[in-house]
Write a protein that holds these residues in place. Structure first.
Motif, PDB file in Angstrom:
ATOM      1  N   LYS A  10      -0.936 -12.449  -8.324  1.00 32.13           N
ATOM      2  CA  LYS A  10      -1.326 -11.749  -7.103  1.00 32.13           C
ATOM      3  C   LYS A  10      -0.979 -12.564  -5.856  1.00 32.13           C
ATOM      4  N   GLU A  53      -5.968  -6.084  -0.549  1.00 27.26           N
ATOM      5  CA  GLU A  53      -5.408  -5.218  -1.595  1.00 27.26           C
ATOM      6  C   GLU A  53      -6.419  -4.987  -2.715  1.00 27.26           C
ATOM      7  N   GLU A  54      -7.209  -5.993  -3.060  1.00 31.84           N
ATOM      8  CA  GLU A  54      -8.200  -5.820  -4.116  1.00 31.84           C
ATOM      9  C   GLU A  54      -9.308  -4.862  -3.693  1.00 31.84           C
ATOM     10  N   ASN A 294     -14.287  -4.148  -9.845  1.00 31.37           N
ATOM     11  CA  ASN A 294     -13.043  -4.905  -9.811  1.00 31.37           C
ATOM     12  C   ASN A 294     -13.396  -6.317 -10.253  1.00 31.37           C
ATOM     13  N   LEU A 297     -11.691  -9.192  -8.447  1.00 34.18           N
ATOM     14  CA  LEU A 297     -12.220  -9.429  -7.105  1.00 34.18           C
ATOM     15  C   LEU A 297     -13.525 -10.216  -7.170  1.00 34.18           C
TER      16      LEU A 297
END
Length: 309
Positions: A10, A53-54, A294, A297
């Motif tokens: 990432k 983005e997460e 998530n 995250l």
């Protein structure tokens, strides 16, 4: 794939996104463009674009709509570092293990490089309008632009920086003022990341507000951990001189409340942030017990808050 491998992938992706929007070093203004790019490609965790983005993915977002904002946020972050390092500010000669921008290009060119990155950030974020597919996405991009501007400005990061400078000058720093500085100087751009990602994914206002609160806890904890590392870390690990807060006579959470209390606050804030990130029920979850999650995250937040560099 474990967390470390995920983070590596990432980070590479965020790096590619950021570099895609950097200017070409040509023309009579070539020198300032070189200084801008030198500042951005110096390394770093690419934390803010990854968080953005997460957050987008957390709420079911798909596609590349966030990418201009990812690059823009990193430009804003790096412009702030360029200015922070200036002789008139923190007067730091090294960052991320190499010479700071002003130490290479001179303080005048470094000022212009920072200015250039800030302006380029909004030029870049506005490119997201080119990727919208309907009126709802257009409204989301407009809303995200407003958040980005506010969190980077006088009611966000710059406001925190101004309060920090004044506090150094007067020496009159209270716990309330220190919290204001942390909330704005550090947390504001993390708030921009999580809020913007959620907005672009179509999250409602209540959810965006909750993400702002989570990001504030993350940002404050991140800054307190930074203060802790300035006392307990080493220059080799951190890639910059340690003890700069003491050298610049800065009042930090550590100097105000002590090392153990600072560590306790980092733990409390991290738990608060994770609880929020796990609290969003899916509207189409059937029996109501399905939540947006998530896992990457959540692990990233914990890793950042308890980092060693």
């Amino acid at each position: 794939m474990n967390f470390k491998e995920q983070l590596n992938d990432k980070t590479k992706h965020a790096e590619e996104v950021v570099k895609k929007y950097l200017p070409k070093e040509t023309g009579y203004q070539k020198r300032v463009l070189e200084a801008m790019n030198y500042s951005v490609v110096a390394g770093g965790k690419r934390l803010r674009p990854i968080l953005l983005e997460e957050s987008f993915l957390l709420f079911g977002g798909q596609g590349t709509l966030p990418e201009p904002f990812m690059a823009a946020l990193e430009m804003i972050h790096n412009y702030s570092l360029v200015h922070d390092d200036l002789p008139a500010m923190d007067n730091d000669k090294y960052r991320r293990g190499r010479k700071t921008t002003w130490n290479v290009y001179g303080d005048g060119m470094a000022v212009l490089a920072g200015d250039g990155l800030l302006n380029l950030a909004f030029e870049t974020a506005a490119l997201a309008f080119e990727g919208v597919e309907d009126i709802n996405e257009t409204k989301r991009v407009a809303r995200a632009l407003g958040i980005l501007g506010k969190k980077a400005g006088i009611y966000g990061m710059i406001g925190g920086q101004a309060a920090d400078i004044e506090a150094e000058t007067t020496g009159n720093v209270t716990g309330e003022l220190l919290l204001f500085i942390h909330e704005n100087k550090t947390a504001a751009l993390i708030e921009a990341a999580l809020m913007t990602g959620a907005i672009l994914a179509g999250a409602d206002e209540e959810t965006v507000g909750a993400m702002e609160k989570a990001a504030r806890s993350i940002g404050i904890a991140f800054q307190i951990q930074d203060d802790i590392l300035d006392v307990t870390g080493t220059a080799e690990v951190l890639g910059k001189p340690i003890g700069s807060d003491e050298k610049n006579h800065k009042l930090t959470y550590v100097s105000l409340y002590g090392l153990e209390k600072a560590k306790e606050e980092v733990s409390r804030l991290s738990e608060e942030a994770i609880a929020i990130l796990r609290s969003f029920p899916k509207k189409d979850g059937g029996n109501g017990d399905e939540f947006y999650r998530n896992a990457f995250l959540e692990e990233l937040v914990l890793a950042l808050i308890t980092r060693e560099k």
